[in-house]
Design an enzyme around this catalytic site. Structure first.
Site, PDB file in Angstrom:
ATOM      1  N   SER A  25      36.474  45.926  43.610  1.00  0.00           N
ATOM      2  CA  SER A  25      36.914  46.198  42.555  1.00  0.00           C
ATOM      3  C   SER A  25      37.014  47.457  41.813  1.00  0.00           C
ATOM      4  CB  SER A  25      35.251  46.531  40.968  1.00  0.00           C
ATOM      5  OG  SER A  25      34.630  44.963  41.313  1.00  0.00           O
ATOM      6  N   CYS A  73      40.116  48.596  42.786  1.00  0.00           N
ATOM      7  CA  CYS A  73      40.815  48.600  44.526  1.00  0.00           C
ATOM      8  C   CYS A  73      42.519  48.313  43.799  1.00  0.00           C
ATOM      9  CB  CYS A  73      40.246  48.679  45.486  1.00  0.00           C
ATOM     10  SG  CYS A  73      38.818  49.491  45.407  1.00  0.00           S
ATOM     11  N   ARG A 127      39.399  50.982  49.938  1.00  0.00           N
ATOM     12  CA  ARG A 127      39.848  52.325  49.582  1.00  0.00           C
ATOM     13  C   ARG A 127      38.600  52.722  50.517  1.00  0.00           C
ATOM     14  NH1 ARG A 127      41.346  54.755  43.936  1.00  0.00           N
ATOM     15  NH2 ARG A 127      41.148  52.629  43.346  1.00  0.00           N
ATOM     16  N   ASP A 160      42.527  38.624  40.423  1.00  0.00           N
ATOM     17  CA  ASP A 160      40.922  38.955  40.698  1.00  0.00           C
ATOM     18  C   ASP A 160      40.461  37.537  41.436  1.00  0.00           C
ATOM     19  OD1 ASP A 160      38.954  40.964  39.590  1.00  0.00           O
ATOM     20  OD2 ASP A 160      38.705  39.362  38.968  1.00  0.00           O
ATOM     21  N   LYS A 189      32.982  36.685  37.049  1.00  0.00           N
ATOM     22  CA  LYS A 189      32.303  36.438  38.648  1.00  0.00           C
ATOM     23  C   LYS A 189      30.907  35.936  38.161  1.00  0.00           C
ATOM     24  CE  LYS A 189      35.431  39.775  40.407  1.00  0.00           C
ATOM     25  NZ  LYS A 189      34.995  40.557  38.919  1.00  0.00           N
ATOM     26  N   TYR A 222      30.077  43.649  28.356  1.00  0.00           N
ATOM     27  CA  TYR A 222      30.447  44.283  28.785  1.00  0.00           C
ATOM     28  C   TYR A 222      31.207  42.676  29.421  1.00  0.00           C
ATOM     29  CZ  TYR A 222      33.328  45.671  32.669  1.00  0.00           C
ATOM     30  OH  TYR A 222      34.400  45.882  33.880  1.00  0.00           O
ATOM     31  N   ARG A 242      29.987  46.397  34.743  1.00  0.00           N
ATOM     32  CA  ARG A 242      28.735  45.257  35.202  1.00  0.00           C
ATOM     33  C   ARG A 242      27.925  46.287  35.867  1.00  0.00           C
ATOM     34  NH1 ARG A 242      30.195  44.445  40.413  1.00  0.00           N
ATOM     35  NH2 ARG A 242      32.404  44.764  40.159  1.00  0.00           N
ATOM     36  N   ARG A 252      39.231  48.479  29.761  1.00  0.00           N
ATOM     37  CA  ARG A 252      40.599  47.442  30.479  1.00  0.00           C
ATOM     38  C   ARG A 252      40.734  47.003  29.409  1.00  0.00           C
ATOM     39  NH1 ARG A 252      38.352  45.165  35.632  1.00  0.00           N
ATOM     40  NH2 ARG A 252      37.074  46.481  36.475  1.00  0.00           N
ATOM     41  N   HIS A 293      37.145  36.809  46.015  1.00  0.00           N
ATOM     42  CA  HIS A 293      37.311  38.189  44.938  1.00  0.00           C
ATOM     43  C   HIS A 293      39.074  38.301  45.279  1.00  0.00           C
ATOM     44  CE1 HIS A 293      36.070  42.308  43.154  1.00  0.00           C
ATOM     45  NE2 HIS A 293      36.512  41.442  42.384  1.00  0.00           N
TER      46      HIS A 293
HETATM   47  P1  GTP Z   1      39.446  45.097  39.076  1.00  0.00           P
HETATM   48  O1  GTP Z   1      40.111  44.390  38.162  1.00  0.00           O
HETATM   49  O2  GTP Z   1      38.232  45.690  39.350  1.00  0.00           O
HETATM   50  O3  GTP Z   1      39.272  43.563  40.301  1.00  0.00           O
HETATM   51  O4  GTP Z   1      40.042  45.981  40.231  1.00  0.00           O
HETATM   52  P2  GTP Z   1      41.978  46.161  40.728  1.00  0.00           P
HETATM   53  O5  GTP Z   1      41.894  45.855  42.395  1.00  0.00           O
HETATM   54  O6  GTP Z   1      42.634  44.817  39.728  1.00  0.00           O
HETATM   55  O7  GTP Z   1      42.106  47.111  40.750  1.00  0.00           O
HETATM   56  P3  GTP Z   1      44.113  48.091  40.513  1.00  0.00           P
HETATM   57  O8  GTP Z   1      44.797  47.036  40.118  1.00  0.00           O
HETATM   58  O9  GTP Z   1      44.018  47.987  39.324  1.00  0.00           O
HETATM   59  O10 GTP Z   1      43.703  49.409  40.543  1.00  0.00           O
HETATM   60  C1  GTP Z   1      42.187  49.690  40.195  1.00  0.00           C
HETATM   61  C2  GTP Z   1      43.161  51.391  40.237  1.00  0.00           C
HETATM   62  O11 GTP Z   1      43.477  51.729  41.526  1.00  0.00           O
HETATM   63  C3  GTP Z   1      44.698  51.840  39.051  1.00  0.00           C
HETATM   64  O12 GTP Z   1      43.995  52.816  38.714  1.00  0.00           O
HETATM   65  C4  GTP Z   1      45.604  51.813  40.065  1.00  0.00           C
HETATM   66  O13 GTP Z   1      45.933  52.607  39.621  1.00  0.00           O
HETATM   67  C5  GTP Z   1      44.633  52.332  41.382  1.00  0.00           C
HETATM   68  N1  GTP Z   1      46.196  51.664  42.661  1.00  0.00           N
HETATM   69  C6  GTP Z   1      46.391  50.662  42.573  1.00  0.00           C
HETATM   70  N2  GTP Z   1      46.833  50.353  43.606  1.00  0.00           N
HETATM   71  C7  GTP Z   1      47.536  51.255  44.329  1.00  0.00           C
HETATM   72  C8  GTP Z   1      48.035  52.068  45.419  1.00  0.00           C
HETATM   73  O14 GTP Z   1      48.663  51.724  46.105  1.00  0.00           O
HETATM   74  N3  GTP Z   1      47.809  53.457  45.712  1.00  0.00           N
HETATM   75  C9  GTP Z   1      47.639  54.168  44.873  1.00  0.00           C
HETATM   76  N4  GTP Z   1      47.195  55.126  45.179  1.00  0.00           N
HETATM   77  N5  GTP Z   1      46.519  53.646  43.901  1.00  0.00           N
HETATM   78  C10 GTP Z   1      46.700  52.371  43.290  1.00  0.00           C
HETATM   79  C1  SPV Z   2      35.562  43.651  38.995  1.00  0.00           C
HETATM   80  O1  SPV Z   2      34.610  45.059  38.432  1.00  0.00           O
HETATM   81  O2  SPV Z   2      35.677  43.311  39.823  1.00  0.00           O
HETATM   82  C2  SPV Z   2      36.613  43.070  37.543  1.00  0.00           C
HETATM   83  C3  SPV Z   2      35.727  43.475  36.258  1.00  0.00           C
HETATM   84  O3  SPV Z   2      37.330  41.870  37.644  1.00  0.00           O
HETATM   85  S1  SPV Z   2      34.764  42.494  35.354  1.00  0.00           S
HETATM   86  O4  SPV Z   2      35.062  41.299  35.268  1.00  0.00           O
HETATM   87  O5  SPV Z   2      33.577  43.240  34.841  1.00  0.00           O
HETATM   88  O6  SPV Z   2      33.396  41.770  37.029  1.00  0.00           O
HETATM   89 MN    MN Z   3      37.933  41.713  40.144  1.00  0.00          MN
END
Ligand code: GTP
Ligand code: SPV
Ligand code: MN
Length: 617
Positions: A281, A283, A429, A306, A239, A230, A91, A398, A259
């Site tokens: 995002s 996290c 984070r 999400d 979003k 993207y 984004r 992704r 979110h």
């Molecule tokens: P968006 O789709 O961007 O909104 O992201 P999201 O919040 O769904 O994040 P996602 O669950 O895909 O995790 C993103 C990164 O954080 C990945 O590389 C995971 O492996 C890492 N991660 C997720 N949960 C944990 C955790 O409990 N501990 C650690 N150390 N890393 C984590």
């Molecule tokens: C984020 O960045 O929080 C995502 C991916 O879930 S996007 O749909 O590109 O925003």
């Molecule tokens: Mn997201």
């Protein structure tokens, strides 16, 4: 004049033509499409019906045009790899705008632009932007079609990749057009990659434009997006609509667009609880949404990963739906040891973007397996070996996959009325300061916690990875109006809930690090141990310990059976450094001050109380 693509081949194809719905409001849809067709000047117009045959044809066409690589069906049936232009991988928050009539309605956290001015700019850019391309008309529903919490929209786009993605992420089809014809409100969204083709000009694998605009018109409920292919910039239902525009609709109608992931947690006693969690995002939302608890007896069913729409019910509870129908998840870090549920979900029928390609025609990314394959083609299409010294998959690569494919999806995930929430989690984070878990003392304190979330930057958006930034409610890039008014709206929604039925609010942090830089908490499946404590707090079956920043678990109440967390790590996970927290409070004051007196008094008073407790601790 453009022709319907369905008639292009002599009228043989059944799809692509305008559906002949009847009803009082259908003419508005037809007129809008005609008006934009005249501006965008596509070679043809294709009305998307969401059918399987149509989807297969779109995929075949993209393979033939070199826009998708078909993966080896032996390993990954029905799956494809897209490689974006190297400049179009996340984004673009700097090019994302809220075009409200009044600048103060966008607030200091958004880029504001005057609607009349940007309409002129974009009308110029859109003029002829689809030359040589197909304009797809995609009617979609967020939430079950016709559901009480659902909303519909139509996206115009010249990207077949966007069309196939929207088909996975939302509910697309003729029922939506019928809803529009019957008079349902709908949101108008327009997207062009900004790469018209001159006669005879060859197309590229990922057309896009260096000049990008992702523009939201909250007063007229429209989205105009230009220049990017993207996900978050091109799948406008996600979003742009389900957060930025929906947050404005929610403000006006008394609900919240968030979110957040959404899960059902089933305790060893067989009782079901519903938890929503907002993390910025990349996290951990998808990971928590697909949690496989490492403690016996607990089970998690996935409802969403999400976005959640939350609405106070007549019963005084807060009800939630996941408006999406698929997952657009981060690939790197997704593996057997971290998120086995996601790995299983991705067995087939998946579109991967910017991951690496194996010589056997399957995909790979950092973290999928412990050891990388000896040879790969990286996300940019170059030869790669473990000695290359650069990631094989882009850090924000992704997967796009249907929710129904998740092995632990809740059987009723599609239900229109949603689920009542028991707990809401806010997280980020944070290498320091923020404890593993802390419980808010009440709703207003919970809103205060949400408003103060900060998090280290990730690769999900452009910017310097690792830099700490404020991300209140994980909504910094997604709130469609003044963030201070949004804080106030959260407080008002809480007032509509019965105080004994409102979800409890918690702050969590899976990412605290020791002095040596390693994570202090194992995370992933072990996060169930934190959920276990949260549920027991909801049940009222364990006491908590008061601290200046909120309620903490008694050390013995955290179930650590079967894992080794050294005592000093555990102490550090919950340590509260008074001076650092006073500094955090100063930073919060500065952050609040950016809203020029618009932050609700109740939150200012939470900040004063926090300082008082820290000083007297
Ligand atoms: P968006 O789709 O961007 O909104 O992201 P999201 O919040 O769904 O994040 P996602 O669950 O895909 O995790 C993103 C990164 O954080 C990945 O590389 C995971 O492996 C890492 N991660 C997720 N949960 C944990 C955790 O409990 N501990 C650690 N150390 N890393 C984590
Ligand atoms: C984020 O960045 O929080 C995502 C991916 O879930 S996007 O749909 O590109 O925003
Ligand atoms: Mn997201």
């Amino acid at each position: 004049t453009p022709t319907a693509s369905g008639t292009r081949a002599g009228g043989v194809a059944a799809f692509g033509q305008r559906p002949e719905a009847s009803g009082p409001a259908i003419e508005e849809l037809y007129a809008w499409v005609d008006e934009l067709t005249a501006l965008l000047k596509p070679e043809r117009v294709h009305w998307v019906d969401g059918s399987r045959a149509e989807n297969e044809a779109l995929l075949r066409e993209q393979v033939a045009e070199g826009k998708l690589i078909k993966l080896n069906p032996e390993w990954r049936p029905g799956s494809y790899l897209a490689r974006s232009h190297p400049s179009d991988v996340a984004r673009t928050e700097g090019r994302t705008f809220i075009a409200s009539e009044k600048e103060e309605d966008a607030g200091p956290t958004n880029n504001w632009v005057a609607p009349a001015e940007i309409r002129t700019t974009l009308t110029g850019l859109f003029d002829g932007a689809m030359r040589g391309r197909t304009l797809y008309v995609v009617p979609f529903s967020m939430g079950a079609v016709g559901g009480p919490l659902s909303h519909i929209g139509v996206q115009l786009t010249d990207s077949a990749y966007a069309v196939t993605s929207i088909g996975i992420m939302t509910r697309v089809g003729a029922e939506v057009v019928e809803q529009i014809a019957a008079g349902a409100a709908w949101v108008k969204t327009v997207h062009s990659v900004g790469a018209p083709l001159e006669p005879g000009q060859a197309d590229v694998a990922w057309p896009c434009n260096d000049d990008k605009y992702i523009v939201h018109f909250p007063d007229t409920l429209e989205v105009w997006s230009y220049g990017s292919g993207y996900g978050g910039n091109a799948i406008l239902a996600k979003k742009c609509f389900a957060l930025r525009i929906a947050s404005v609709i929610g403000r006006d109608e008394g609900w919240l667009a968030e979110h957040m992931l959404l899960i059902r947690v089933i305790s060893p006693e067989g009782k079901a609880y519903h938890v929503a969690a907002a993390f910025p995002s990349a996290c951990g939302k998808t990971n928590l949404a697909m949690l496989r608890p490492t403690i016996p007896g607990w089970r998690v069913e996935t409802l969403g990963d999400d976005i959640a729409w939350l609405r106070p019910g007549e019963d005084g509870r807060l009800w939630a739906i996941n408006p999406e129908a698929g997952f657009f998840g981060v690939a790197p870090g997704t593996g057997e040891s971290t998120n086995v549920t996601a790995v299983e979900t991705l067995w087939g029928n998946t579109i991967f973007t910017n991951v690496a390609l194996r010589p056997d025609g399957d995909v790979w990314w950092e973290g999928l397996t412990d050891q990388p394959p000896a040879e790969l083609t990286d996300w940019e299409g170059n030869a790669w070996t473990p000695a290359s010294g650069r990631p094989a998959a882009h850090p924000n690569s992704r997967f796009t996959v249907s929710a129904a494919q998740c092995p632990q999806i809740a059987p009723d995930w599609d239900a229109a009325e949603g689920v009542p929430l028991d707990a809401i989690l806010f997280g980020g984070r944070r290498a320091t300061n923020v404890p593993l878990v802390v419980e808010a003392t009440d709703w207003t304190h919970g809103v205060f916690l949400g408003s103060t979330i900060s998090s280290e930057r990730t690769a999900a958006a452009e910017g310097t990875v690792g830099e700490l930034r404020r991300d209140p409610f994980a909504m910094l890039p997604f709130c469609g109006y003044n963030m201070a008014d949004y804080f106030g709206h959260w407080i008002e929604v809480g007032q509509k809930l019965r105080f004994d039925r409102a979800p409890r609010i918690f702050q969590v942090n899976w990412f605290r690090r020791g002095a040596d830089g390693r994570f202090l908490w194992p995370g992933f499946g072990d996060n169930a141990r934190v959920i276990d404590w949260i549920i027991r707090r909801v049940e009222g079956s364990v006491p908590a310990v008061s601290s200046p920043i909120g309620r903490l678990p008694r050390t013995d109440d955290l179930n650590l059976e079967g894992i080794e967390v050294p005592d000093e790590d555990l102490a550090e996970l919950f340590s509260i450094d008074r001076d650092s927290w006073l500094t955090e409070a100063d930073l919060t004051e500065q952050f609040y001050a950016t809203f020029g007196g618009r932050v609700p008094a109740a939150l200012q008073s939470e900040l004063s109380s926090l300082r008082y407790r820290l000083k007297s601790a």
